[in-house]
Design a protein around this motif. Structure first.
Motif, short mmCIF file in Angstrom:
data_model
loop_
_atom_site.label_atom_id
_atom_site.label_comp_id
_atom_site.label_asym_id
_atom_site.label_seq_id
_atom_site.Cartn_x
_atom_site.Cartn_y
_atom_site.Cartn_z
N ALA A 29 40.54 59.74 45.45
CA ALA A 29 40.17 60.44 44.27
C ALA A 29 39.23 59.30 43.58
O ALA A 29 38.58 59.77 42.29
N GLY A 30 39.05 58.24 43.85
CA GLY A 30 37.94 56.98 43.27
C GLY A 30 38.74 56.46 41.97
O GLY A 30 37.95 56.17 40.92
N TYR A 31 40.02 56.52 41.71
CA TYR A 31 40.53 55.82 40.55
C TYR A 31 40.24 54.40 40.66
O TYR A 31 40.18 53.89 41.73
N VAL A 32 40.04 53.79 39.71
CA VAL A 32 39.41 52.41 39.43
C VAL A 32 40.56 51.42 38.88
O VAL A 32 41.46 52.16 38.11
N PRO A 33 40.75 50.36 39.29
CA PRO A 33 41.94 49.54 38.66
C PRO A 33 41.83 49.53 36.86
O PRO A 33 40.71 49.64 36.24
N GLY A 34 42.96 49.77 36.38
CA GLY A 34 43.21 50.07 35.07
C GLY A 34 43.18 51.47 34.49
O GLY A 34 43.28 51.67 33.38
N GLN A 35 42.75 52.31 35.23
CA GLN A 35 42.52 53.67 35.02
C GLN A 35 43.81 54.56 35.01
O GLN A 35 44.73 54.12 35.84
N ALA A 36 44.13 55.32 33.79
CA ALA A 36 45.37 56.08 33.79
C ALA A 36 45.33 57.20 34.79
O ALA A 36 44.26 57.72 35.27
N LEU A 37 46.57 57.39 35.24
CA LEU A 37 46.64 58.46 36.38
C LEU A 37 47.09 59.74 35.73
O LEU A 37 48.17 59.82 35.36
N ARG A 82 45.63 46.80 38.11
CA ARG A 82 44.60 45.73 37.86
C ARG A 82 44.62 44.61 38.99
O ARG A 82 45.69 44.19 39.25
N PRO A 83 43.49 44.10 39.59
CA PRO A 83 43.74 42.98 40.63
C PRO A 83 44.63 41.77 39.98
O PRO A 83 44.23 41.48 38.81
N HIS A 84 45.40 41.17 40.65
CA HIS A 84 45.82 39.77 40.11
C HIS A 84 44.75 38.77 40.41
O HIS A 84 44.03 38.77 41.20
N ARG A 85 44.86 37.93 39.40
CA ARG A 85 43.67 36.85 39.65
C ARG A 85 44.25 35.36 39.86
O ARG A 85 44.21 34.74 39.24
N ARG A 86 44.95 35.25 40.91
CA ARG A 86 45.49 34.20 41.62
C ARG A 86 44.49 33.37 41.90
O ARG A 86 43.36 33.56 42.59
N ASN A 87 44.61 32.07 41.90
CA ASN A 87 43.55 31.24 42.26
C ASN A 87 42.37 31.22 41.63
O ASN A 87 41.32 31.02 42.32
N ALA A 88 42.26 31.83 40.47
CA ALA A 88 40.90 31.88 39.78
C ALA A 88 40.40 30.81 39.39
O ALA A 88 41.28 29.99 38.96
N PRO A 89 39.25 30.49 39.55
CA PRO A 89 38.59 29.22 39.11
C PRO A 89 38.77 29.05 37.70
O PRO A 89 38.60 29.78 36.88
N THR A 90 39.35 27.75 37.41
CA THR A 90 39.30 27.25 36.19
C THR A 90 38.16 26.47 35.49
O THR A 90 37.39 25.72 36.38
#
Length: 100
Positions: A29-37, A82-90
């Motif tokens: 259905a094209g739902y995006v991260p953070g969108q209410a279902l 929402r996607p997890h931000r593991r190993n995000a550059p600091t």
């Protein structure tokens, strides 16, 4: 006092065909991260009761496919995770005059 806990889940196992249909609907259905279902809209599309979709969403939240958020943008309910931000550059700040 406001109840901030996740809705109670019954011990009844979910209807697996419906669970798969709801999961497939979320993927197509094209739902995006953070969108209410919108459980009501999903139920209408699948031609099943909203309560059945809410049970399926509860099971999907337990498995991590969707997220239940008490403080969501549109109030308490189920959201695409929402996607997890593991190993995000600091970003490291270098003080003026310090060797890099």
């Amino acid at each position: 006092m406001l109840n901030t806990q996740r809705p109670a889940v019954t011990a009844v196992s979910p209807d697996l065909p419906l669970l798969h249909k709801v999961r497939q609907r979320l993927l197509t259905a094209g739902y995006v991260p953070g969108q209410a279902l919108p459980a009501g809209l999903i139920a209408h599309h699948l031609q099943v009761p909203t309560r059945a979709v809410n049970k399926a969403l509860s099971e999907l939240a337990r498995s991590g496919t969707v997220a239940y958020r008490q403080d969501g943008e549109h109030g308490p309910g189920y959201y695409m995770p929402r996607p997890h931000r593991r190993n995000a550059p600091t970003q490291h700040r270098v003080r003026a005059g310090a060797a890099a």
